[in-house]
Write a protein that holds these residues in place. Sequence first.
Motif, PDB file in Angstrom:
ATOM      1  N   PHE A 226       0.813  -1.217   0.000  1.00  0.00           N
ATOM      2  CA  PHE A 226       0.000   0.000   0.000  1.00  0.00           C
ATOM      3  C   PHE A 226       0.848   1.270   0.000  1.00  0.00           C
ATOM      4  O   PHE A 226       0.309   2.368   0.109  1.00  0.00           O
ATOM      5  N   GLY A 227       2.155   1.146  -0.107  1.00  0.00           N
ATOM      6  CA  GLY A 227       3.013   2.322  -0.156  1.00  0.00           C
ATOM      7  C   GLY A 227       3.586   2.678   1.198  1.00  0.00           C
ATOM      8  O   GLY A 227       3.308   2.046   2.212  1.00  0.00           O
ATOM      9  N   GLU A 228       4.397   3.738   1.200  1.00  0.00           N
ATOM     10  CA  GLU A 228       5.122   4.150   2.391  1.00  0.00           C
ATOM     11  C   GLU A 228       4.236   5.013   3.291  1.00  0.00           C
ATOM     12  O   GLU A 228       3.605   5.967   2.838  1.00  0.00           O
ATOM     13  N   GLN A 229       4.171   4.665   4.584  1.00  0.00           N
ATOM     14  CA  GLN A 229       3.441   5.431   5.594  1.00  0.00           C
ATOM     15  C   GLN A 229       2.013   5.763   5.140  1.00  0.00           C
ATOM     16  O   GLN A 229       1.563   6.903   5.198  1.00  0.00           O
ATOM     17  N   VAL A 230       1.318   4.737   4.692  1.00  0.00           N
ATOM     18  CA  VAL A 230      -0.051   4.926   4.210  1.00  0.00           C
ATOM     19  C   VAL A 230      -0.948   5.382   5.356  1.00  0.00           C
ATOM     20  O   VAL A 230      -0.849   4.917   6.485  1.00  0.00           O
ATOM     21  N   GLY A 231      -1.834   6.330   5.063  1.00  0.00           N
ATOM     22  CA  GLY A 231      -2.718   6.883   6.075  1.00  0.00           C
ATOM     23  C   GLY A 231      -3.933   6.011   6.337  1.00  0.00           C
ATOM     24  O   GLY A 231      -4.347   5.206   5.494  1.00  0.00           O
ATOM     25  N   TYR A 232      -4.514   6.210   7.515  1.00  0.00           N
ATOM     26  CA  TYR A 232      -5.704   5.438   7.906  1.00  0.00           C
ATOM     27  C   TYR A 232      -6.865   5.698   6.946  1.00  0.00           C
ATOM     28  O   TYR A 232      -7.571   4.769   6.545  1.00  0.00           O
ATOM     29  N   GLU A 233      -7.042   6.944   6.550  1.00  0.00           N
ATOM     30  CA  GLU A 233      -8.140   7.295   5.645  1.00  0.00           C
ATOM     31  C   GLU A 233      -8.024   6.533   4.333  1.00  0.00           C
ATOM     32  O   GLU A 233      -9.028   6.057   3.779  1.00  0.00           O
ATOM     33  N   THR A 234      -6.796   6.391   3.829  1.00  0.00           N
ATOM     34  CA  THR A 234      -6.582   5.647   2.580  1.00  0.00           C
ATOM     35  C   THR A 234      -6.957   4.180   2.737  1.00  0.00           C
ATOM     36  O   THR A 234      -7.590   3.585   1.853  1.00  0.00           O
ATOM     37  N   LEU A 235      -6.598   3.579   3.865  1.00  0.00           N
ATOM     38  CA  LEU A 235      -6.936   2.171   4.092  1.00  0.00           C
ATOM     39  C   LEU A 235      -8.437   1.968   4.236  1.00  0.00           C
ATOM     40  O   LEU A 235      -8.977   0.963   3.762  1.00  0.00           O
ATOM     41  N   VAL A 236      -9.108   2.897   4.896  1.00  0.00           N
ATOM     42  CA  VAL A 236     -10.567   2.794   5.016  1.00  0.00           C
ATOM     43  C   VAL A 236     -11.199   2.825   3.623  1.00  0.00           C
ATOM     44  O   VAL A 236     -12.101   2.046   3.310  1.00  0.00           O
ATOM     45  N   ARG A 237     -10.688   3.719   2.783  1.00  0.00           N
ATOM     46  CA  ARG A 237     -11.254   3.846   1.441  1.00  0.00           C
ATOM     47  C   ARG A 237     -10.949   2.622   0.578  1.00  0.00           C
ATOM     48  O   ARG A 237     -11.822   2.125  -0.139  1.00  0.00           O
ATOM     49  N   LYS A 238      -9.726   2.090   0.659  1.00  0.00           N
ATOM     50  CA  LYS A 238      -9.321   1.002  -0.229  1.00  0.00           C
ATOM     51  C   LYS A 238      -9.740  -0.377   0.264  1.00  0.00           C
ATOM     52  O   LYS A 238      -9.948  -1.284  -0.546  1.00  0.00           O
ATOM     53  N   ILE A 239      -9.841  -0.551   1.582  1.00  0.00           N
ATOM     54  CA  ILE A 239     -10.159  -1.873   2.126  1.00  0.00           C
ATOM     55  C   ILE A 239     -11.613  -1.970   2.576  1.00  0.00           C
ATOM     56  O   ILE A 239     -12.314  -2.929   2.258  1.00  0.00           O
ATOM     57  N   VAL A 240     -12.066  -0.958   3.308  1.00  0.00           N
ATOM     58  CA  VAL A 240     -13.435  -0.982   3.835  1.00  0.00           C
ATOM     59  C   VAL A 240     -14.425  -0.408   2.821  1.00  0.00           C
ATOM     60  O   VAL A 240     -15.628  -0.662   2.905  1.00  0.00           O
ATOM     61  N   HIS A 241     -13.903   0.385   1.873  1.00  0.00           N
ATOM     62  CA  HIS A 241     -14.724   1.004   0.819  1.00  0.00           C
ATOM     63  C   HIS A 241     -15.785   1.934   1.395  1.00  0.00           C
ATOM     64  O   HIS A 241     -16.941   1.924   0.981  1.00  0.00           O
ATOM     65  N   LYS A 242     -15.347   2.727   2.366  1.00  0.00           N
ATOM     66  CA  LYS A 242     -16.236   3.715   2.963  1.00  0.00           C
ATOM     67  C   LYS A 242     -15.493   5.041   3.084  1.00  0.00           C
ATOM     68  O   LYS A 242     -14.277   5.060   3.260  1.00  0.00           O
ATOM     69  N   PRO A 243     -16.230   6.162   3.006  1.00  0.00           N
ATOM     70  CA  PRO A 243     -15.574   7.460   3.235  1.00  0.00           C
ATOM     71  C   PRO A 243     -15.351   7.663   4.726  1.00  0.00           C
ATOM     72  O   PRO A 243     -16.001   7.042   5.564  1.00  0.00           O
ATOM     73  N   LEU A 244     -14.417   8.551   5.071  1.00  0.00           N
ATOM     74  CA  LEU A 244     -14.106   8.829   6.465  1.00  0.00           C
ATOM     75  C   LEU A 244     -14.254  10.327   6.707  1.00  0.00           C
ATOM     76  O   LEU A 244     -13.633  11.140   6.021  1.00  0.00           O
ATOM     77  N   ASP A 245     -15.091  10.681   7.657  1.00  0.00           N
ATOM     78  CA  ASP A 245     -15.316  12.088   7.998  1.00  0.00           C
ATOM     79  C   ASP A 245     -14.134  12.601   8.812  1.00  0.00           C
ATOM     80  O   ASP A 245     -13.877  12.122   9.914  1.00  0.00           O
ATOM     81  N   LYS A 246     -13.406  13.578   8.267  1.00  0.00           N
ATOM     82  CA  LYS A 246     -12.242  14.129   8.957  1.00  0.00           C
ATOM     83  C   LYS A 246     -12.498  15.557   9.440  1.00  0.00           C
ATOM     84  O   LYS A 246     -11.558  16.312   9.707  1.00  0.00           O
ATOM     85  N   SER A 247     -13.749  15.951   9.588  1.00  0.00           N
ATOM     86  CA  SER A 247     -14.078  17.331   9.944  1.00  0.00           C
ATOM     87  C   SER A 247     -13.619  17.701  11.352  1.00  0.00           C
ATOM     88  O   SER A 247     -13.450  18.877  11.663  1.00  0.00           O
ATOM     89  N   SER A 248     -13.434  16.710  12.216  1.00  0.00           N
ATOM     90  CA  SER A 248     -13.013  17.000  13.596  1.00  0.00           C
ATOM     91  C   SER A 248     -11.523  16.767  13.801  1.00  0.00           C
ATOM     92  O   SER A 248     -11.058  16.638  14.931  1.00  0.00           O
ATOM     93  N   ARG A 249     -10.759  16.763  12.715  1.00  0.00           N
ATOM     94  CA  ARG A 249      -9.339  16.435  12.788  1.00  0.00           C
ATOM     95  C   ARG A 249      -8.572  17.383  13.698  1.00  0.00           C
ATOM     96  O   ARG A 249      -7.640  16.984  14.389  1.00  0.00           O
ATOM     97  N   PHE A 250      -8.946  18.645  13.720  1.00  0.00           N
ATOM     98  CA  PHE A 250      -8.182  19.640  14.476  1.00  0.00           C
ATOM     99  C   PHE A 250      -8.838  20.006  15.807  1.00  0.00           C
ATOM    100  O   PHE A 250      -8.696  21.103  16.310  1.00  0.00           O
ATOM    101  N   THR A 251      -9.557  19.050  16.373  1.00  0.00           N
ATOM    102  CA  THR A 251     -10.211  19.244  17.667  1.00  0.00           C
ATOM    103  C   THR A 251      -9.194  19.418  18.792  1.00  0.00           C
ATOM    104  O   THR A 251      -8.141  18.783  18.807  1.00  0.00           O
ATOM    105  N   ASP A 252      -9.539  20.282  19.747  1.00  0.00           N
ATOM    106  CA  ASP A 252      -8.805  20.343  21.010  1.00  0.00           C
ATOM    107  C   ASP A 252      -9.412  19.272  21.902  1.00  0.00           C
ATOM    108  O   ASP A 252     -10.444  19.477  22.528  1.00  0.00           O
TER     109      ASP A 252
END
Length: 385
Positions: free
Chosen positions: A115-141
């Motif tokens: 899957f390449g070098e340092q593959v992100g979790y979002e990429t694995l969800v998309r390629k393996i689980v075939h679902k989108p991932l909501d990242k709107s809360s990524r910068f939460t305190d």
Amino acid sequence: MKTLTTTQALAEFCERAREFPYVTLDTEFLRERTYYSKLCLVQLAYPSDDADAAVLLDPLVDGLSLEPLYELFRNENVVKVFHAARQDLEIFYFDAGVFPKPLFDTQVAAMVCGFGEQVGYETLVRKIVHKPLDKSSRFTDWSRRPLSDAQKTYALADVTHLRDIYEYLAAELKGSDRAHWVEEELEILTNPETYDSHPNESWRRVKTRSNSPRFLAIVRELAAFRESYAQSRNIPRNRVFKDDALVELATIKPKTHADLGQLRLLLREARKGPIADGIVEAVEKGLACPQEDLPVADQGRGKVQVNPALAELLRVLLKAKTESSGVAAKLIASSSDLDAIAAGMRDVPALVGWRREVFGADALRLCEGRVALAAKGQTVKVIEL
């Protein structure tokens, strides 16, 4: 979604989790204002359709102990699954001196599975689980309470999809006989030396233009003081003084508090009190360092005599091995690794462990003239001589 806020509730969840072959975990933390990461949230899930199979754990609640979680970490009948586990493991190591065993890191496994070098979790969800991932809360305190439902949903998704990803990658590794590759990488993640910071070695991270041993001795003492001070007060090292100020200090060699007032890059807070005392003392120690104890700059691999033709052949071989193995080239061998091999060096990561199996063994044979490279269409082949 359920949030655990008591030690008893955590113990009950961990007791149920022991009945399953694995549990997935993730953490949310802050590190902008501290030396050590501040754990703000833990997400856990085991493989079940039960409503309580995926939960959040609030470590900021007064009186809550993480010991039931650490007991689960020590249970070798349950695999602990993380994605990009290094920072998570660092938190638990510094908190309790414990590493989860056995451990599975889906980022490490994914790179071994092509899957390449340092593959992100979002990429694995998309390629393996075939679902989108909501990242709107990524910068939460994550230290703020209460958490919104959207924040909780975002956090929980980091362990619910991880169950499907783990099962897919574990099956891939079993089928490809590459599980030992992952185990080699995980040995680094569960080695205390990966996380222990030694103040006397911190000077090696500071970029300097001078390699004068006396200058480096002052840099070493200043960096050691800064690291120890930051650790003892749990503040970022740059809050003590930044690297450019450290180099300026080593150049100017201030001997008194008054001398510090003449510096351009030093923070105002560092010109007085315990930081100023520590700076003056560190400079004095560096100047007084005995000749035999002066540090020597790491010359690195830039000074070695590289055979350019051999280095280019090694790059061609690496590309061929990358295509045949499906593993990213940078993961197998860096450009400096290739130059080092071409210069005759053998203490190189690319020549050890699974990397030797994939690339290193043939790289050595190429250097020794025992094999050649031949092009056939778009493919490069290794030819025995």
